[in-house]
Write a protein that holds these residues in place. Structure first.
Motif, mmCIF file in Angstrom:
data_model
loop_
_atom_site.group_PDB
_atom_site.id
_atom_site.type_symbol
_atom_site.label_atom_id
_atom_site.label_comp_id
_atom_site.label_asym_id
_atom_site.label_seq_id
_atom_site.Cartn_x
_atom_site.Cartn_y
_atom_site.Cartn_z
ATOM 1 N N GLN A 1 0.820 -1.208 0.000
ATOM 2 C CA GLN A 1 0.000 0.000 0.000
ATOM 3 C C GLN A 1 0.853 1.257 0.000
ATOM 4 O O GLN A 1 0.374 2.331 -0.362
ATOM 5 N N ARG A 2 2.108 1.134 0.425
ATOM 6 C CA ARG A 2 3.009 2.290 0.494
ATOM 7 C C ARG A 2 4.361 1.931 -0.098
ATOM 8 O O ARG A 2 4.819 0.805 0.033
ATOM 9 N N VAL A 3 4.972 2.922 -0.731
ATOM 10 C CA VAL A 3 6.315 2.763 -1.287
ATOM 11 C C VAL A 3 7.129 3.963 -0.844
ATOM 12 O O VAL A 3 6.663 5.107 -0.920
ATOM 13 N N GLY A 4 8.336 3.718 -0.356
ATOM 14 C CA GLY A 4 9.202 4.801 0.086
ATOM 15 C C GLY A 4 10.522 4.773 -0.668
ATOM 16 O O GLY A 4 10.871 3.790 -1.297
ATOM 17 N N LEU A 5 11.207 5.888 -0.614
ATOM 18 C CA LEU A 5 12.558 5.968 -1.149
ATOM 19 C C LEU A 5 13.292 7.084 -0.437
ATOM 20 O O LEU A 5 12.686 7.953 0.171
ATOM 21 N N ALA A 6 14.591 7.033 -0.493
ATOM 22 C CA ALA A 6 15.425 8.075 0.112
ATOM 23 C C ALA A 6 16.147 8.785 -1.021
ATOM 24 O O ALA A 6 16.581 8.152 -1.984
ATOM 25 N N VAL A 7 16.246 10.095 -0.895
ATOM 26 C CA VAL A 7 16.921 10.890 -1.920
ATOM 27 C C VAL A 7 17.677 12.023 -1.241
ATOM 28 O O VAL A 7 17.229 12.566 -0.232
ATOM 29 N N THR B 1 12.951 14.029 7.124
ATOM 30 C CA THR B 1 14.260 14.531 6.727
ATOM 31 C C THR B 1 15.257 14.111 7.791
ATOM 32 O O THR B 1 14.994 14.256 8.976
ATOM 33 N N THR B 2 16.385 13.584 7.345
ATOM 34 C CA THR B 2 17.423 13.179 8.294
ATOM 35 C C THR B 2 18.766 13.738 7.836
ATOM 36 O O THR B 2 18.937 14.138 6.694
ATOM 37 N N MET B 3 19.699 13.769 8.757
ATOM 38 C CA MET B 3 21.052 14.191 8.451
ATOM 39 C C MET B 3 22.001 13.140 9.007
ATOM 40 O O MET B 3 21.724 12.519 10.030
ATOM 41 N N THR B 4 23.085 12.934 8.308
ATOM 42 C CA THR B 4 24.095 11.995 8.800
ATOM 43 C C THR B 4 25.444 12.692 8.833
ATOM 44 O O THR B 4 25.663 13.714 8.189
ATOM 45 N N PHE B 5 26.336 12.116 9.594
ATOM 46 C CA PHE B 5 27.679 12.668 9.743
ATOM 47 C C PHE B 5 28.656 11.541 9.499
ATOM 48 O O PHE B 5 28.548 10.464 10.088
ATOM 49 N N ALA B 6 29.602 11.748 8.598
ATOM 50 C CA ALA B 6 30.600 10.732 8.293
ATOM 51 C C ALA B 6 31.772 10.871 9.244
ATOM 52 O O ALA B 6 32.348 11.955 9.399
ATOM 53 N N ILE B 7 32.132 9.796 9.920
ATOM 54 C CA ILE B 7 33.289 9.769 10.809
ATOM 55 C C ILE B 7 34.435 9.141 10.034
ATOM 56 O O ILE B 7 34.372 7.979 9.631
ATOM 57 N N CYS B 8 35.458 9.913 9.826
ATOM 58 C CA CYS B 8 36.599 9.413 9.021
ATOM 59 C C CYS B 8 37.780 9.101 9.905
ATOM 60 O O CYS B 8 38.038 9.670 10.877
#
Length: 76
Positions: free
Chosen positions: A43-49, A69-76
Motif C-alpha cells: 500500500q506504500r512505497v518509500g525511497l530516500a533521496v 528529513t534526516t542528516m548523517t555525519f561521516a566519521i573518518c
C-alpha cells in the motif's frame, strides 16, 4: 532497481541510469514500471533521496511526498 520490504512498506533502494542525454527519461520509466509491479502487493512505497538531487522533481510527479528529513555525519 532494487526494492525491499521494510515492515510492510516497499522501499526503492537504488535507481541508476547513465547521465548521457540519450538516457533522459529512462529513470522515470524504470521507476514507473517498478511501481506498477508493486500494485496489489504493497500500500506504500518509500525511497530516500539526497536534498538537492534533481530526481526529486520526478519523484514528486509520481506522487511521492517528503515525510521525513534526516542528516548523517561521516566519521573518518
Amino acid at each position: 532497481m532494487i526494492a525491499n520490504d521494510r515492515s510492510g512498506t516497499a522501499w526503492i533502494s537504488d535507481v541508476f541510469r547513465r547521465r548521457a542525454p540519450a538516457y533522459t527519461g529512462l529513470g522515470g520509466l524504470l521507476l514507473g514500471r517498478a511501481l506498477a509491479g508493486l500494485v496489489g502487493e504493497f500500500q506504500r512505497v518509500g525511497l530516500a533521496v539526497t536534498v538537492g538531487n534533481p530526481a526529486q522533481r520526478l519523484y514528486r510527479r509520481l506522487g511521492f511526498e517528503i515525510t521525513e528529513t534526516t542528516m548523517t555525519f561521516a566519521i573518518c
